[in-house]
Write an enzyme that holds these catalytic residues in place. Sequence first.
Site, PDB file in Angstrom:
ATOM      1  N   GLY A 116      18.116  66.120  24.944  1.00  0.00           N
ATOM      2  CA  GLY A 116      19.566  66.155  24.638  1.00  0.00           C
ATOM      3  C   GLY A 116      19.647  65.483  23.110  1.00  0.00           C
ATOM      4  O   GLY A 116      20.731  65.437  22.562  1.00  0.00           O
ATOM      5  N   LEU A 117      18.439  65.551  22.224  1.00  0.00           N
ATOM      6  CA  LEU A 117      18.670  65.123  20.948  1.00  0.00           C
ATOM      7  C   LEU A 117      18.419  66.190  19.997  1.00  0.00           C
ATOM      8  O   LEU A 117      18.159  65.932  18.777  1.00  0.00           O
ATOM      9  CB  LEU A 117      17.719  63.942  20.742  1.00  0.00           C
ATOM     10  CG  LEU A 117      17.920  62.721  21.241  1.00  0.00           C
ATOM     11  CD1 LEU A 117      16.877  61.710  20.948  1.00  0.00           C
ATOM     12  CD2 LEU A 117      19.375  62.171  21.258  1.00  0.00           C
ATOM     13  N   GLY A 118      18.564  67.519  20.328  1.00  0.00           N
ATOM     14  CA  GLY A 118      18.387  68.814  19.426  1.00  0.00           C
ATOM     15  C   GLY A 118      17.130  68.885  19.156  1.00  0.00           C
ATOM     16  O   GLY A 118      17.026  69.468  17.867  1.00  0.00           O
ATOM     17  N   SER A 119      16.131  68.690  19.849  1.00  0.00           N
ATOM     18  CA  SER A 119      14.709  69.015  19.520  1.00  0.00           C
ATOM     19  C   SER A 119      14.471  70.451  19.101  1.00  0.00           C
ATOM     20  O   SER A 119      14.049  70.531  18.208  1.00  0.00           O
ATOM     21  CB  SER A 119      13.611  68.606  20.526  1.00  0.00           C
ATOM     22  OG  SER A 119      13.823  69.171  21.765  1.00  0.00           O
ATOM     23  N   SER A 120      14.981  71.276  20.232  1.00  0.00           N
ATOM     24  CA  SER A 120      14.723  72.643  19.627  1.00  0.00           C
ATOM     25  C   SER A 120      15.347  73.311  18.509  1.00  0.00           C
ATOM     26  O   SER A 120      14.887  73.931  17.735  1.00  0.00           O
ATOM     27  CB  SER A 120      15.054  73.596  20.834  1.00  0.00           C
ATOM     28  OG  SER A 120      16.331  73.294  21.413  1.00  0.00           O
ATOM     29  N   ALA A 122      16.051  71.539  15.816  1.00  0.00           N
ATOM     30  CA  ALA A 122      15.743  71.037  14.786  1.00  0.00           C
ATOM     31  C   ALA A 122      14.394  71.807  14.299  1.00  0.00           C
ATOM     32  O   ALA A 122      14.037  72.182  13.155  1.00  0.00           O
ATOM     33  CB  ALA A 122      15.233  69.666  15.005  1.00  0.00           C
ATOM     34  N   ASP A 164      24.434  72.799  18.161  1.00  0.00           N
ATOM     35  CA  ASP A 164      23.022  72.141  17.803  1.00  0.00           C
ATOM     36  C   ASP A 164      22.543  72.361  16.494  1.00  0.00           C
ATOM     37  O   ASP A 164      22.009  71.883  15.536  1.00  0.00           O
ATOM     38  CB  ASP A 164      22.209  72.198  18.948  1.00  0.00           C
ATOM     39  CG  ASP A 164      22.478  71.665  20.376  1.00  0.00           C
ATOM     40  OD1 ASP A 164      23.564  71.408  20.324  1.00  0.00           O
ATOM     41  OD2 ASP A 164      21.602  71.428  20.980  1.00  0.00           O
TER      42      ASP A 164
HETATM   43  C1  MEV Z   1      23.125  71.268  24.544  1.00  0.00           C
HETATM   44  O1  MEV Z   1      22.322  70.430  23.602  1.00  0.00           O
HETATM   45  C2  MEV Z   1      24.477  71.264  24.418  1.00  0.00           C
HETATM   46  C3  MEV Z   1      25.087  72.348  25.251  1.00  0.00           C
HETATM   47  O2  MEV Z   1      26.582  72.245  24.963  1.00  0.00           O
HETATM   48  C4  MEV Z   1      24.726  73.695  25.113  1.00  0.00           C
HETATM   49  C5  MEV Z   1      25.125  74.380  23.920  1.00  0.00           C
HETATM   50  O3  MEV Z   1      26.055  73.686  23.449  1.00  0.00           O
HETATM   51  O4  MEV Z   1      24.344  75.266  23.375  1.00  0.00           O
HETATM   52  C6  MEV Z   1      25.008  71.966  26.732  1.00  0.00           C
END
Ligand code: MEV
Length: 359
Positions: A116-120, A122, A164
């Site tokens: 949930g911290l946007g690793s991919s 980044a 992200d």
């Molecule tokens: C995932 O980090 C965030 C979501 O809203 C998917 C997206 O925005 O692409 C669940």
Amino acid sequence: MTVSSAPGKVYLFGEHAVVYGEPAVPCAVERRATVSVSLRDDDHVRVRAEDLSLNGFTVEYSGSTGGRPDVDVPAPLVEAAMGYIDAAVEQARDAAGVPDAGFDISVESDIPLGAGLGSSAAVVVAGIDAATRELGVELSPREIADRAYQAEYEVQDGQASRADTFCSAMGGAVRVEGDDCRTIDAPALPFVIGFDGGAGDTGALVSGVRELRERYDFAADTVSTIGDIVRRGEELLADADPDEEPTEELLSELGGFMNFNHGLLEALGVSSRSLDSMVWAAREAGAHGAKLTGAGGGGCIVALDPTPESQTGLRFTPGCEDAFRAELAIEGVRVEEPPATDGDEPTTDGDDTLVGDST
Ligand code: MEV
């Protein structure tokens, strides 16, 4: 060798709803992925990735796909990470007009994978920046964001918003609504992150929300109510002085909206027992508000607390593996100094060989 880094992010508000055209406000945080790229004289791509999770692991990987590294991290996570790197390479080759460019790539990240911290995002943002620069092309952060979005979109089978990747490329607080992406002013919010050591499956979680939204009007209403919360939250940020410490009043109102946002995400089925217990631990420790961040299912929560109390409370919470403070990352993607020696270069040869090494 060219080295670039890009930050991870937390969602102050709006994940999932952003996939359906509602606005979202992610904020970049000072946890970065660093990608080093050296041009090869053939068309091979070799990747070495270290520390892609907080647990720590090393994988040496050569070729594009085709094997499973023996590492202490679920294979789908490693494969997903490598899928993102492949997609970033394709974007860089396309941007530079060199379809057969080969690279030695090394990835280091202090952003937990899939949490949930946007690793991919980044990794993709930093990878496209470093690889295009290595090919003599300099893209603007907006162009990097756009290409990184194309890469994520492809890997996530069309289930990705621009949030992200735009946030990671630009840094700071941003607002994303469909294709409309902008940076916004925000004071330095006192983010505390709790991590349960796990990860969620973004594709499955996004599909689950999509099904609920299509099946039930009240689920569609829940998604649009998240959009209403985001709009109200944005008004609070717009009225705040970005150069001053946030006031208690601002934190308390933002925190209330975060709590509301978490409740709606929970209703949409994307929370988990460990995320809920970390959210409640932070609130009980005195945080102004707390919510899951990102796709959910496991991974991280974000709380607003200028005091050390939430971090301490989280550390004593069963199911919480790590708790840390995260500063707003003002800078998005940036070039870093290459290391003094290149002793860390990948050492394996040949295509399709995978060598894993748990730490
Ligand atoms: C995932 O980090 C965030 C979501 O809203 C998917 C997206 O925005 O692409 C669940």
